[in-house]
Motif scaffolding. Structure first.
Motif, PDB file in Angstrom:
ATOM      1  N   LYS A 183       0.762  -1.250   0.000  1.00 51.95           N
ATOM      2  CA  LYS A 183       0.000   0.000   0.000  1.00 51.95           C
ATOM      3  C   LYS A 183       0.792   1.300   0.000  1.00 51.95           C
ATOM      4  N   ILE A 184       2.049   1.240   0.352  1.00 51.31           N
ATOM      5  CA  ILE A 184       2.805   2.506   0.448  1.00 51.31           C
ATOM      6  C   ILE A 184       2.794   3.246  -0.887  1.00 51.31           C
ATOM      7  N   ASN A 185       2.977   2.524  -1.964  1.00 48.84           N
ATOM      8  CA  ASN A 185       3.012   3.199  -3.263  1.00 48.84           C
ATOM      9  C   ASN A 185       1.670   3.824  -3.606  1.00 48.84           C
ATOM     10  N   GLU A 186       0.613   3.123  -3.239  1.00 45.96           N
ATOM     11  CA  GLU A 186      -0.729   3.673  -3.466  1.00 45.96           C
ATOM     12  C   GLU A 186      -0.894   4.980  -2.662  1.00 45.96           C
ATOM     13  N   PHE A 187      -0.415   4.956  -1.412  1.00 47.83           N
ATOM     14  CA  PHE A 187      -0.488   6.156  -0.576  1.00 47.83           C
ATOM     15  C   PHE A 187       0.314   7.288  -1.212  1.00 47.83           C
ATOM     16  N   LYS A 188       1.527   6.944  -1.640  1.00 50.74           N
ATOM     17  CA  LYS A 188       2.408   7.978  -2.210  1.00 50.74           C
ATOM     18  C   LYS A 188       1.784   8.621  -3.455  1.00 50.74           C
ATOM     19  N   ALA A 189       1.003   7.860  -4.183  1.00 44.06           N
ATOM     20  CA  ALA A 189       0.399   8.397  -5.412  1.00 44.06           C
ATOM     21  C   ALA A 189      -0.582   9.525  -5.099  1.00 44.06           C
ATOM     22  N   HIS A 190      -1.167   9.492  -3.901  1.00 40.24           N
ATOM     23  CA  HIS A 190      -2.145  10.527  -3.549  1.00 40.24           C
ATOM     24  C   HIS A 190      -1.570  11.578  -2.606  1.00 40.24           C
ATOM     25  N   PHE A 191      -0.386  11.355  -2.120  1.00 36.72           N
ATOM     26  CA  PHE A 191       0.184  12.185  -1.057  1.00 36.72           C
ATOM     27  C   PHE A 191       1.278  13.069  -1.631  1.00 36.72           C
ATOM     28  N   ARG A 192       1.166  14.377  -1.445  1.00 39.02           N
ATOM     29  CA  ARG A 192       2.155  15.301  -2.051  1.00 39.02           C
ATOM     30  C   ARG A 192       3.310  15.639  -1.102  1.00 39.02           C
ATOM     31  N   GLY A 193       3.158  15.289   0.166  1.00 42.61           N
ATOM     32  CA  GLY A 193       4.223  15.592   1.125  1.00 42.61           C
ATOM     33  C   GLY A 193       5.331  14.547   1.062  1.00 42.61           C
ATOM     34  N   ASP A 194       6.112  14.469   2.123  1.00 42.55           N
ATOM     35  CA  ASP A 194       7.224  13.513   2.165  1.00 42.55           C
ATOM     36  C   ASP A 194       6.833  12.312   3.025  1.00 42.55           C
ATOM     37  N   VAL A 195       7.196  11.139   2.552  1.00 42.70           N
ATOM     38  CA  VAL A 195       6.925   9.918   3.309  1.00 42.70           C
ATOM     39  C   VAL A 195       8.259   9.384   3.832  1.00 42.70           C
ATOM     40  N   LEU A 196       8.303   9.124   5.124  1.00 46.04           N
ATOM     41  CA  LEU A 196       9.533   8.559   5.705  1.00 46.04           C
ATOM     42  C   LEU A 196       9.213   7.201   6.317  1.00 46.04           C
ATOM     43  N   LEU A 197      10.055   6.231   6.013  1.00 54.04           N
ATOM     44  CA  LEU A 197       9.912   4.886   6.565  1.00 54.04           C
ATOM     45  C   LEU A 197      11.144   4.575   7.403  1.00 54.04           C
ATOM     46  N   PRO A 198      11.042   3.611   8.324  1.00 55.16           N
ATOM     47  CA  PRO A 198      12.223   3.269   9.132  1.00 55.16           C
ATOM     48  C   PRO A 198      13.427   3.004   8.219  1.00 55.16           C
ATOM     49  N   GLY A 199      14.542   3.580   8.583  1.00 50.92           N
ATOM     50  CA  GLY A 199      15.756   3.406   7.785  1.00 50.92           C
ATOM     51  C   GLY A 199      15.988   4.545   6.814  1.00 50.92           C
ATOM     52  N   ASP A 200      14.947   5.306   6.474  1.00 50.88           N
ATOM     53  CA  ASP A 200      15.123   6.443   5.559  1.00 50.88           C
ATOM     54  C   ASP A 200      15.934   7.545   6.231  1.00 50.88           C
ATOM     55  N   GLU A 201      16.651   8.284   5.405  1.00 49.50           N
ATOM     56  CA  GLU A 201      17.375   9.441   5.922  1.00 49.50           C
ATOM     57  C   GLU A 201      16.363  10.448   6.492  1.00 49.50           C
ATOM     58  N   GLY A 202      16.614  10.928   7.671  1.00 53.39           N
ATOM     59  CA  GLY A 202      15.715  11.910   8.294  1.00 53.39           C
ATOM     60  C   GLY A 202      14.673  11.275   9.196  1.00 53.39           C
ATOM     61  N   TYR A 203      14.471   9.959   9.065  1.00 57.97           N
ATOM     62  CA  TYR A 203      13.424   9.296   9.868  1.00 57.97           C
ATOM     63  C   TYR A 203      13.667   9.481  11.362  1.00 57.97           C
ATOM     64  N   ASP A 204      14.903   9.235  11.801  1.00 60.67           N
ATOM     65  CA  ASP A 204      15.192   9.335  13.242  1.00 60.67           C
ATOM     66  C   ASP A 204      15.068  10.772  13.741  1.00 60.67           C
ATOM     67  N   GLU A 205      15.458  11.693  12.899  1.00 62.73           N
ATOM     68  CA  GLU A 205      15.380  13.101  13.294  1.00 62.73           C
ATOM     69  C   GLU A 205      13.907  13.533  13.449  1.00 62.73           C
ATOM     70  N   VAL A 206      13.072  13.117  12.522  1.00 63.67           N
ATOM     71  CA  VAL A 206      11.679  13.582  12.526  1.00 63.67           C
ATOM     72  C   VAL A 206      10.859  12.898  13.619  1.00 63.67           C
ATOM     73  N   ARG A 207      11.191  11.667  13.950  1.00 63.81           N
ATOM     74  CA  ARG A 207      10.401  10.985  14.993  1.00 63.81           C
ATOM     75  C   ARG A 207      10.789  11.460  16.399  1.00 63.81           C
ATOM     76  N   GLN A 208      11.899  12.185  16.506  1.00 62.36           N
ATOM     77  CA  GLN A 208      12.336  12.685  17.816  1.00 62.36           C
ATOM     78  C   GLN A 208      11.522  13.912  18.209  1.00 62.36           C
ATOM     79  N   ILE A 209      10.994  13.907  19.414  1.00 62.46           N
ATOM     80  CA  ILE A 209      10.232  15.076  19.859  1.00 62.46           C
ATOM     81  C   ILE A 209      10.969  15.772  21.008  1.00 62.46           C
ATOM     82  N   TRP A 210      10.348  16.791  21.575  1.00 61.12           N
ATOM     83  CA  TRP A 210      11.036  17.635  22.558  1.00 61.12           C
ATOM     84  C   TRP A 210      11.497  16.843  23.776  1.00 61.12           C
TER      85      TRP A 210
END
Ligand SMILES: Cc1cc2nc3c(=O)[nH]c(=O)nc-3n(C[C@H](O)[C@H](O)[C@H](O)COP(=O)(O)OP(=O)(O)OC[C@H]3O[C@@H](n4cnc5c(N)ncnc54)[C@H](O)[C@@H]3O)c2cc1C
Length: 461
Positions: A8-35
């Protein structure tokens, strides 16, 4: 989740204009970190939305695949509900547009804005609305829980200044909530947190503020705490709405205006802001200096936007944090004694007990007027446990809990929902008080399956 990723990820990406991050992607650890660094969760998918349509698509995929949903605005909430394990994190932090209409004194604010983003845009026109005291906090979470800061005594809670909200609902519809449209939803959004939908735009009333305000700190020795805090309590009962004075007790940071031998020692700080003519403010704050022996002060006329950032260096992300909070309708001797007893044994240099003074306009609204109901609260106490390493967890948490218990007999009704930790689900009904029953009915109407449950959850039962 593995199956979802493949199919389903590809189906989601087809309708989603933002950025999708999955575990292991660059930036994933940074974005999941909160205050709050105590929270360490790994969503299966991070949907970095760029538009309301992206938010809608995220809600749709969550519903379709029964995914746990978390919603991130500024990522500041102490409970850590902005991020979930294994589900979808709907990250709004890229949606940062603010537009200001200076004629009608209105601001339209996207849900990824921090207080700094909003204040900067409004102050270009000499305008502002009450927000919190740390500029990196998210406007979205702060507003939906109530919101208070230096302007609240004069202009009310943040929710008192909310005029409308665009919302993506659990059923995938998009609605406007205001006094005129969907006004029951609007009632619930003003304090009900993220329980009813995802807000994609807020409309606020603005007020003339500054752009320069008289503001700053006066510091007293801890040995005079009883006298200083008692005088603070009496002074704040009658001060005019334009003036806000808060009390913080903590170990002194190495501030240049404090003598070196005070650094690291317990102090009592009065922090103040006068939202009016600075010359008038000077006269009003003069008595504060006589509360005790002033160890140092840093008071002046400065841009409101600078004062809004004054506490940022003490409240940076990345530390471990544990909070407990009470409301008080008055600061009596019992509460003051408890503060002094526990301030004398703060377990880390970053811990503090603060009393945020509200009152004034925040108390002139009927408790049932909206979901936020603590209209008798004049002081919001937060025991702020803050430290660096997991080895200190037990000691610092125990200190905060003990102080919370000791000060409880002196507290008034309700609690500030935005200061509750993740273990305080049992306090939610108490926190809302008079409005809880109606909130449950609203939840049944707008989110009967509890899609939005990573929050201080109002259960639809
Ligand atoms: C250092 C610090 C200082 C603070 N000072 C103050 C203060 O002075 N005054 C005050 O009132 N509060 C203050 N707070 C508390 C603050 O209001 C809450 O932490 C608030 O939840 C932060 O909002 P956020 O968007 O940054 O948080 P997030 O963690 O991103 O969001 C919190 C929750 O709000 C919900 N949510 C967020 N965005 C949306 C949205 N667009 N639609 C629907 N639901 C959403 C979600 O349930 C989410 O879990 C402070 C917090 C911190 C950490």
């Amino acid at each position: 989740m593995k199956q979802l990723r493949k199919a389903k990820i590809n189906e989601f990406k087809a309708h989603f204009r933002g950025d999708v991050l999955l575990p292991g992607d660059e930036g994933y650890d940074e974005v999941r970190q909160i205050w709050n660094a105590m929270i360490d969760r790994r969503p299966a998918l991070i949907a970095r939305c760029k538009s309301p349509e992206d938010v809608l698509q995220s809600v749709k995929i969550a519903r379709k695949h029964n995914l746990l949903v978390s919603v991130r605005g500024g990522g500041h909430n102490i409970a850590g509900n902005a991020v979930c394990d294994d589900g979808i994190m709907i990250d709004l932090s890229l949606m940062k547009r603010v537009s200001v209409d200076p004629t009608s004194r209105r601001a339209f604010v996207e849900p990824g804005c921090t207080l700094a983003d909003f204040d900067a845009a409004a102050q270009k026109h000499g305008l502002a609305t009450p927000l919190g005291i740390n500029s990196t906090t998210g406007v979205a979470g702060l507003t939906l829980g109530g919101g208070f800061g230096w302007l609240s005594r004069k202009y009310g809670m943040t929710v008192d200044n909310l005029l409308s909200a665009d919302v993506v609902m659990a059923d995938g519809s998009q609605v406007l909530a205001s006094e005129k449209e969907n006004n029951d939803l609007f009632w619930g959004l003003r304090g009900g947190g993220g329980n009813f939908g995802i807000v994609t735009k807020f409309e606020f009333q603005l007020h003339p503020v500054g752009p320069d305000v008289l503001s700053g700190l006066i510091v007293f020795p801890f040995s005079q705490a009883k006298s200083v805090i008692t005088q603070f309590a009496r002074f704040t009962e009658t001060m005019p709405d334009e003036l806000s004075v808060w009390m913080v007790t903590r170990k002194a940071p190495p501030l240049p205006f404090l003598p070196a031998d005070v650094h690291g020692k317990e102090i009592v700080v009065l922090a103040l802001c006068y939202a009016g003519n600075p010359a008038e403010g000077e006269k009003l704050i003069a008595p504060l200096r006589k509360f005790g022996t002033v160890l140092g002060e840093h008071i002046g006329v400065q841009p409101y936007t600078a004062w809004q950032k004054a506490f940022d260096p003490l409240l940076t992300p990345g530390a471990r944090n544990y909070w407990k909070s009470h409301n008080f309708s008055q600061m009596g001797e019992g509460a003051i004694n408890a503060i002094i007893e526990y301030a004398a044994k703060m377990p880390s240099p970053q811990c503090e007990i603060f009393i945020g003074t509200i009152g004034g306009q925040t108390t002139r609204v009927a408790p049932e007027a909206m979901a936020y109901s603590s209209r008798d609260a004049k002081y919001v106490m937060n025991v702020h446990g803050r430290w660096e390493t997991s080895a200190e967890d037990e000691r610092c948490i125990a200190w905060a809990r003990e102080f919370f218990a000791k000060s409880q007999p002196f507290a008034s009704r309700g609690a500030y929902i935005n200061f509750l930790t993740q273990e305080e689900a049992g306090r939610i009904a108490f926190a809302y008080g008079a409005t809880y029953k109606r909130l449950v009915e609203l939840k049944k109407k707008y989110d009967p399956t509890n899609l939005f449950r990573m929050n201080q959850n109002i259960k639809p039962i």
